[in-house]
Design a protein around this motif. Structure first.
Motif, PDB file in Angstrom:
ATOM      1  N   THR A 208       0.812  -1.220   0.000  1.00 47.37           N
ATOM      2  CA  THR A 208       0.000   0.000   0.000  1.00 47.37           C
ATOM      3  C   THR A 208       0.847   1.273   0.000  1.00 47.37           C
ATOM      4  OG1 THR A 208      -1.834  -1.138   1.079  1.00 47.37           O
ATOM      5  CG2 THR A 208      -1.760   1.265   1.281  1.00 47.37           C
ATOM      6  N   PRO A 209       1.845   1.416   0.877  1.00 45.91           N
ATOM      7  CA  PRO A 209       2.667   2.644   0.815  1.00 45.91           C
ATOM      8  C   PRO A 209       3.342   2.852  -0.531  1.00 45.91           C
ATOM      9  CG  PRO A 209       3.077   1.439   2.853  1.00 45.91           C
ATOM     10  CD  PRO A 209       2.279   0.531   1.972  1.00 45.91           C
ATOM     11  N   LYS A 210       3.706   1.780  -1.172  1.00 46.54           N
ATOM     12  CA  LYS A 210       4.345   1.919  -2.489  1.00 46.54           C
ATOM     13  C   LYS A 210       3.365   2.509  -3.503  1.00 46.54           C
ATOM     14  CE  LYS A 210       7.454  -2.004  -1.720  1.00 46.54           C
ATOM     15  NZ  LYS A 210       7.887  -3.334  -2.203  1.00 46.54           N
ATOM     16  N   GLN A 211       2.092   2.151  -3.367  1.00 45.18           N
ATOM     17  CA  GLN A 211       1.106   2.699  -4.285  1.00 45.18           C
ATOM     18  C   GLN A 211       0.959   4.210  -4.094  1.00 45.18           C
ATOM     19  OE1 GLN A 211      -0.106   0.721  -6.622  1.00 45.18           O
ATOM     20  NE2 GLN A 211       1.154  -0.880  -5.707  1.00 45.18           N
ATOM     21  N   ILE A 212       0.934   4.636  -2.817  1.00 43.33           N
ATOM     22  CA  ILE A 212       0.838   6.077  -2.552  1.00 43.33           C
ATOM     23  C   ILE A 212       2.066   6.792  -3.100  1.00 43.33           C
ATOM     24  CG2 ILE A 212       0.692   7.809  -0.729  1.00 43.33           C
ATOM     25  CD1 ILE A 212      -0.783   5.819   0.952  1.00 43.33           C
ATOM     26  N   GLU A 213       3.215   6.209  -2.855  1.00 44.18           N
ATOM     27  CA  GLU A 213       4.451   6.822  -3.345  1.00 44.18           C
ATOM     28  C   GLU A 213       4.453   6.897  -4.873  1.00 44.18           C
ATOM     29  OE1 GLU A 213       9.283   5.988  -3.156  1.00 44.18           O
ATOM     30  OE2 GLU A 213       7.883   4.755  -2.012  1.00 44.18           O
ATOM     31  N   TYR A 214       3.916   5.845  -5.493  1.00 43.52           N
ATOM     32  CA  TYR A 214       3.868   5.845  -6.953  1.00 43.52           C
ATOM     33  C   TYR A 214       2.942   6.935  -7.472  1.00 43.52           C
ATOM     34  CZ  TYR A 214       3.174   4.261 -11.734  1.00 43.52           C
ATOM     35  OH  TYR A 214       3.114   4.208 -13.097  1.00 43.52           O
ATOM     36  N   ILE A 215       1.787   7.114  -6.819  1.00 44.52           N
ATOM     37  CA  ILE A 215       0.832   8.136  -7.259  1.00 44.52           C
ATOM     38  C   ILE A 215       1.463   9.522  -7.165  1.00 44.52           C
ATOM     39  CG2 ILE A 215      -1.351   9.268  -6.661  1.00 44.52           C
ATOM     40  CD1 ILE A 215      -2.425   6.544  -5.896  1.00 44.52           C
ATOM     41  N   VAL A 216       2.112   9.801  -6.030  1.00 48.24           N
ATOM     42  CA  VAL A 216       2.745  11.111  -5.858  1.00 48.24           C
ATOM     43  C   VAL A 216       3.865  11.305  -6.869  1.00 48.24           C
ATOM     44  CG1 VAL A 216       4.015  12.570  -4.240  1.00 48.24           C
ATOM     45  CG2 VAL A 216       2.093  11.194  -3.423  1.00 48.24           C
ATOM     46  N   SER A 217       4.650  10.264  -7.074  1.00 54.25           N
ATOM     47  CA  SER A 217       5.768  10.383  -8.018  1.00 54.25           C
ATOM     48  C   SER A 217       5.273  10.588  -9.444  1.00 54.25           C
ATOM     49  CB  SER A 217       6.646   9.134  -7.948  1.00 54.25           C
ATOM     50  OG  SER A 217       5.933   7.987  -8.397  1.00 54.25           O
ATOM     51  N   GLN A 218       4.126   9.982  -9.772  1.00 55.48           N
ATOM     52  CA  GLN A 218       3.591  10.183 -11.114  1.00 55.48           C
ATOM     53  C   GLN A 218       3.098  11.606 -11.323  1.00 55.48           C
ATOM     54  OE1 GLN A 218       3.839   7.980 -13.758  1.00 55.48           O
ATOM     55  NE2 GLN A 218       5.204   7.184 -12.175  1.00 55.48           N
ATOM     56  N   TYR A 219       2.610  12.244 -10.250  1.00 56.05           N
ATOM     57  CA  TYR A 219       2.262  13.659 -10.396  1.00 56.05           C
ATOM     58  C   TYR A 219       3.521  14.481 -10.644  1.00 56.05           C
ATOM     59  CZ  TYR A 219       0.613  18.354  -9.746  1.00 56.05           C
ATOM     60  OH  TYR A 219       0.328  19.683  -9.953  1.00 56.05           O
ATOM     61  N   THR A 220       4.592  14.128  -9.946  1.00 56.95           N
ATOM     62  CA  THR A 220       5.857  14.842 -10.161  1.00 56.95           C
ATOM     63  C   THR A 220       6.327  14.679 -11.599  1.00 56.95           C
ATOM     64  OG1 THR A 220       6.446  14.471  -7.848  1.00 56.95           O
ATOM     65  CG2 THR A 220       8.226  15.062  -9.358  1.00 56.95           C
ATOM     66  N   ALA A 221       6.200  13.449 -12.129  1.00 57.71           N
ATOM     67  CA  ALA A 221       6.589  13.224 -13.526  1.00 57.71           C
ATOM     68  C   ALA A 221       5.703  14.030 -14.473  1.00 57.71           C
ATOM     69  CB  ALA A 221       6.499  11.736 -13.852  1.00 57.71           C
ATOM     70  N   THR A 222       4.401  14.091 -14.156  1.00 57.67           N
ATOM     71  CA  THR A 222       3.484  14.874 -14.988  1.00 57.67           C
ATOM     72  C   THR A 222       3.837  16.351 -14.932  1.00 57.67           C
ATOM     73  OG1 THR A 222       1.761  13.243 -14.516  1.00 57.67           O
ATOM     74  CG2 THR A 222       1.062  15.354 -15.427  1.00 57.67           C
TER      75      THR A 222
END
Length: 866
Positions: A208-222
């Motif tokens: 679960t924490p990895k999913q949150i981290e992935y979501i935030v990181s994808q906003y950074t990439a966007t």
């Protein structure tokens, strides 16, 4: 309940991905590609019985015959609503009807149970009576066998029938042994399934924490992608504007450049043409003078007295006649000059048309720099808005009580796992009791069948046709004793085994028909989804249990179906009724801020004049330069004519040939010298003139091509120029606005796509509740039905089959034993038709050894008794 709600909310917002695949935005190159980290769940979704599948299906087919009715949905619903108490008022018509429906549904089971109870009652009763009768030498208890004519056929029939029945009993015992062995390994299989499900839930929590981290990181990439485009606004927005203008301007610019090149080519062609004409005029004059001198010299030579003689006069006359062709072409010197046209084109070229058009096109090429300079403030503001959205998303992820909830959920799973393993020793103990009891039952039936097999083996191989009933061998007698031992054990134990069969049958068939089958076709879940079933105040029990809102249409069947296909917790459990993720991630609100900033983007581009009045004058002057009025056919016709009327080389050769016909002398030498002079004239004047004619022809062709339809071409160019100029004057601002909106939409689309992906991932894919459906399948389909009910049904089926078949086996074994056991008395026969004699003196209570045992004239003697 609060804890369950927190867990569901957490998993719905942050969850993990389904193992079946992930949502991707698009496969277009250059566009961001979102894909959640894939989770691999260990537990298989379906139960596979393996090689025992055919046996289980055989039992299921038998149960379908015994209980062919469909799942009683209405009966079960009413029983649950009555809390399984139908004796509240048994006189009520509804209760009576319900009882009748239950009885009708269970009619097949009741009939089988009744038959089992009859077996249970009559088997020991018949065995007791049979034993007492045998002890009183009744019911075949006396050791005497009446001989009949079909004795051999009856014995073989009884032996074959008993063999077939024993084989069927053995098959049933094998089924029971296999089923009992499956029960033995039940605990280990259950452990494996439980461990697998616990590991799946643990993966769900740890990822679960990895999913949150992935979501935030994808906003950074966007955001980085948007920043990169904003930094490249000159090439993206400015380049778009430039390309829009270039697409309209380029065709006419190319035409003007081509016309500028044509002007330069026309000037060069006119210069070459003038030069060629001057060369031809000079050469023609020199050629004419040279030919006149040679002609005069030849005429003077022909006036010599040597030409008066007969042969010489004829040669001289021929030469004199050909001298009239020795002249130049007067038309070459009469070709008109093109000085006026050349001066006109030269004056036109004083204005560099190509430089003018390049200078104007440079204004279009500078548009990206203008856009970059004028959009710096807007770009800075948009970046600030994007950074603020990043802060909002980061704050949302931080505000979720992820750590304590994960710790609590992990603690609950650990406690459940620990409790499971604490109860395992007790389950193993109960399992060992059941296995031992099943093993004893199988061994009792095996003992009975072994007695029957041994009886058949000893009886068949020890039987002697020639032996009398009282003289049968020990092996044959032992076979009969084994058969009677099997009969005795059957009467002693089969009724006890029938108790086990009836109990396990009632449990197994009802569990199969009321739990396993309805769970497989999901009718069991439909029962749970019946409104007001589990609670009189709640229409939908599951939504009332989770949300405290029983009016939300949330059903067990829908939840199971969604979890089975890997849907996320949020969409499956309709968590928007608790936390609406769409409101917190309002796409229109967030992207509206970006749009409002781009509305402030204003790019001002000065009016672009593609070609000024001077350039237009150049085009018009060139169209009126007169090169299209030059008489090009005149020049081309003259270029096709030779500089002289006669070929000088041929003329000199002819002159030399004729001179050689003259006698040696001054005349001959003079003519030969003139022939050499003519050849020199050809080299000095004709060859240069031919080169000038070729250059003139080439220049004329170029000018003819350039001047062909020149006024119309210039008119079309000017018309296109006016159209393009109108487009630039009227549409540049519109193009700038449209391209600015397009650029803004591109930036906004990044975040709309990202936010839409977040909504879809959270509601559909993230936190796949598949482990819940898998755990339910493991508990009911695999453990309960696959590991318990199926082996239990196979066990009672095998034991029941062998037990029921023991009844005909007992009857046949009793009859067959008479043919194998040694009798105490027998019928006497003689080999002739005489009255049999009773021999009591020899003390053997039987026949005399000289008598033969046969079927001829039997006479029964009085049987001896013990």
């Amino acid at each position: 309940m609060a804890f369950v709600l927190r867990v569901l909310l957490l998993l719905g917002l942050c969850g993990s991905a389904s193992s079946t695949g992930q949502l991707t935005t698009t496969s277009t190159p250059g566009v961001l590609h979102y894909e959640l980290p894939t989770m691999v769940y260990e537990t298989q979704g379906t139960y596979e019985p393996g090689f025992l599948g055919p046996l289980f299906r055989m039992v299921h087919n038998f149960l379908q015959v015994v209980q062919p009715h469909d799942f009683p949905l209405d009966i079960v619903t009413k029983l649950i609503q009555r809390k399984f108490d139908i004796s509240v008022d048994y006189k009520e018509p509804e209760s009576v009807v319900l009882v009748l429906k239950v009885a009708f549904y269970e009619i097949g089971v009741l009939v089988c149970v009744l038959l089992g109870l009859l077996f249970l009652v009559f088997m020991p009763l018949v065995g007791c009576c049979f034993c007492m009768c045998r002890c009183c030498n009744r019911c075949g208890g006396e050791m005497y066998q009446r001989q009949k004519r079909n004795e051999s056929c009856r014995r073989k029939y009884f032996a074959l029938s008993l063999l077939v029945i024993c084989m069927l009993m053995s098959l049933g015992i094998m089924f029971a042994f296999v089923a009992n062995h499956q029960v033995r390994i039940l605990i280990q299989k259950t452990k494996d399934v439980a461990d697998s499900n616990f590991r799946d839930f643990q993966v769900l929590i740890t990822e679960t924490p990895k999913q949150i981290e992935y979501i935030v990181s994808q906003y950074t990439a966007t955001k980085n992608k948007a920043f990169s485009d904003l930094n490249s606004i000159d090439s993206l927005l400015g380049g778009g504007i430039k390309d829009q203008l270039k697409s309209k301007v380029t065709p006419v610019v190319d035409e003007i450049k081509a016309m500028a090149t044509a002007i330069k080519e026309a000037k060069a062609a006119l210069e070459n043409m003038n030069s060629s004409l001057q060369s031809l005029q000079d050469g023609s004059m020199q050629l004419s003078n040279s030919l006149t001198n040679v002609k005069n010299d030849i005429e003077n030579s022909l006036n010599n007295s040597d030409c008066t003689s007969g042969p010489a006069s004829r040669v001289c006359d021929g030469i004199r006649t050909s001298l009239s062709n020795l002249e130049s072409n007067p038309g070459l010197s009469q070709l008109p000059s093109v000085d006026r046209e050349l001066n006109t084109v030269t004056d036109i070229l004083r204005t560099d048309l190509e430089a003018l058009i390049k200078q104007r096109c440079a204004l279009i090429d500078e548009i990206p720099d203008v856009v970059r300079n004028q959009s710096m403030i807007v770009v800075t503001d948009v970046k600030e808005v994007l950074n603020s959205i990043s802060s909002d998303i980061h704050n949302i992820s931080q505000n979720i009580p992820i750590e304590e909830t994960l710790l609590e959920l992990s603690g609950q799973l650990n406690n459940s796992n620990r409790l499971f393993y604490e109860e395992m020793p007790r389950l193993e103990e109960y399992d060992s009791y059941w296995w031992l009891g099943g093993l004893i039952a199988c061994f009792l039936l095996t003992l009975i069948v072994i007695f029957f097999y041994l009886g058949l083996l000893c009886g068949v191989f020890g039987y002697d046709k020639r032996a009398t009933p009282t003289g049968r061998g020990c092996v044959s007698n032992t076979g009969g004793i084994f058969l009677m031992a099997g009969v005795g054990f059957s009467f002693l134990f089969c009724w006890i085994l029938m108790i086990l069969v009836v109990l396990t049958f009632v449990v197994g068939v009802n569990m199969e028909k009321l739990v396993c089958e309805p769970y497989a076709n999901k009718k069991l879940l439909q029962v749970l989804d019946t409104p007001y079933l589990l609670s009189d105040q709640w229409e939908f029990y599951l939504s009332g249990l989770i949300f405290g809102k029983p009016n939300i249409n949330l059903t067990f069947e829908q939840v199971y179906r969604d979890c089975k296909r890997g849907r996320g917790f949020y969409g499956t459990f309709q968590l928007e009724n608790v936390f609406n993720i769409s409101d917190n991630l309002n796409i229109k609100k967030l992207t509206g801020n970006i749009n409002s900033e781009f509305e402030n983007l204003s790019v001002n581009i000065d009016n672009i004049e593609l070609l000024d009045a001077q350039g237009i004058k150049v085009l018009r002057d060139f169209a009126q330069s007169g090169i299209d009025r030059i008489n090009y056919p005149l020049y081309l016709n003259q270029t096709e004519n030779a500089p002289t009327k006669v070929d000088l080389v041929a003329f000199s050769s002819s002159l030399e040939t004729q001179a050689n016909q003259l006698p040696e002398g001054t005349l001959k030498q003079s003519l030969n010298r003139n022939a050499q002079t003519i050849r020199a004239i050809h080299q000095q004047h004709i060859l240069p003139m031919e080169q000038s004619l070729k250059a003139l022809k080439q220049s004329v062709r170029i000018l003819e091509h350039i001047s062909d339809g020149l006024p119309e071409k210039v008119k079309e160019i000017l018309s296109s120029l006016d159209s393009v100029q109108n487009f630039l004057t009227n549409n540049v601002s519109f193009i700038v606005i449209e391209e600015s909106k397009k650029f803004g939409r591109m930036i906004v689309d990044y975040f709309e796509r990202y936010l839409q992906w977040v909504l879809y991932a959270v509601t559909e894919k993230m936190t796949s509740c598949k482990p819940m459906a898998t755990a339910l399948d493991s508990a009911i389909d695999s453990v309960l039905c696959g590991y318990v009910i199926d082996p239990l049904n196979l066990f009672w089926f095998g034991i029941g089959k062998a037990t029921v078949l023991s009844l005909p086996a007992v009857i046949i074994a009793v009859k067959l034993a008479k043919y194998y056991r040694r009798m105490e008395s027998e019928d006497m026969y003689d080999d002739v038709e005489t009255v049999p004699m009773k021999n009591l003196e020899n003390g053997n209570n039987g026949y005399h050894k000289d008598h033969l045992y046969g079927v001829h004239n039997p006479v029964m003697t009085s049987p001896s008794r013990y």
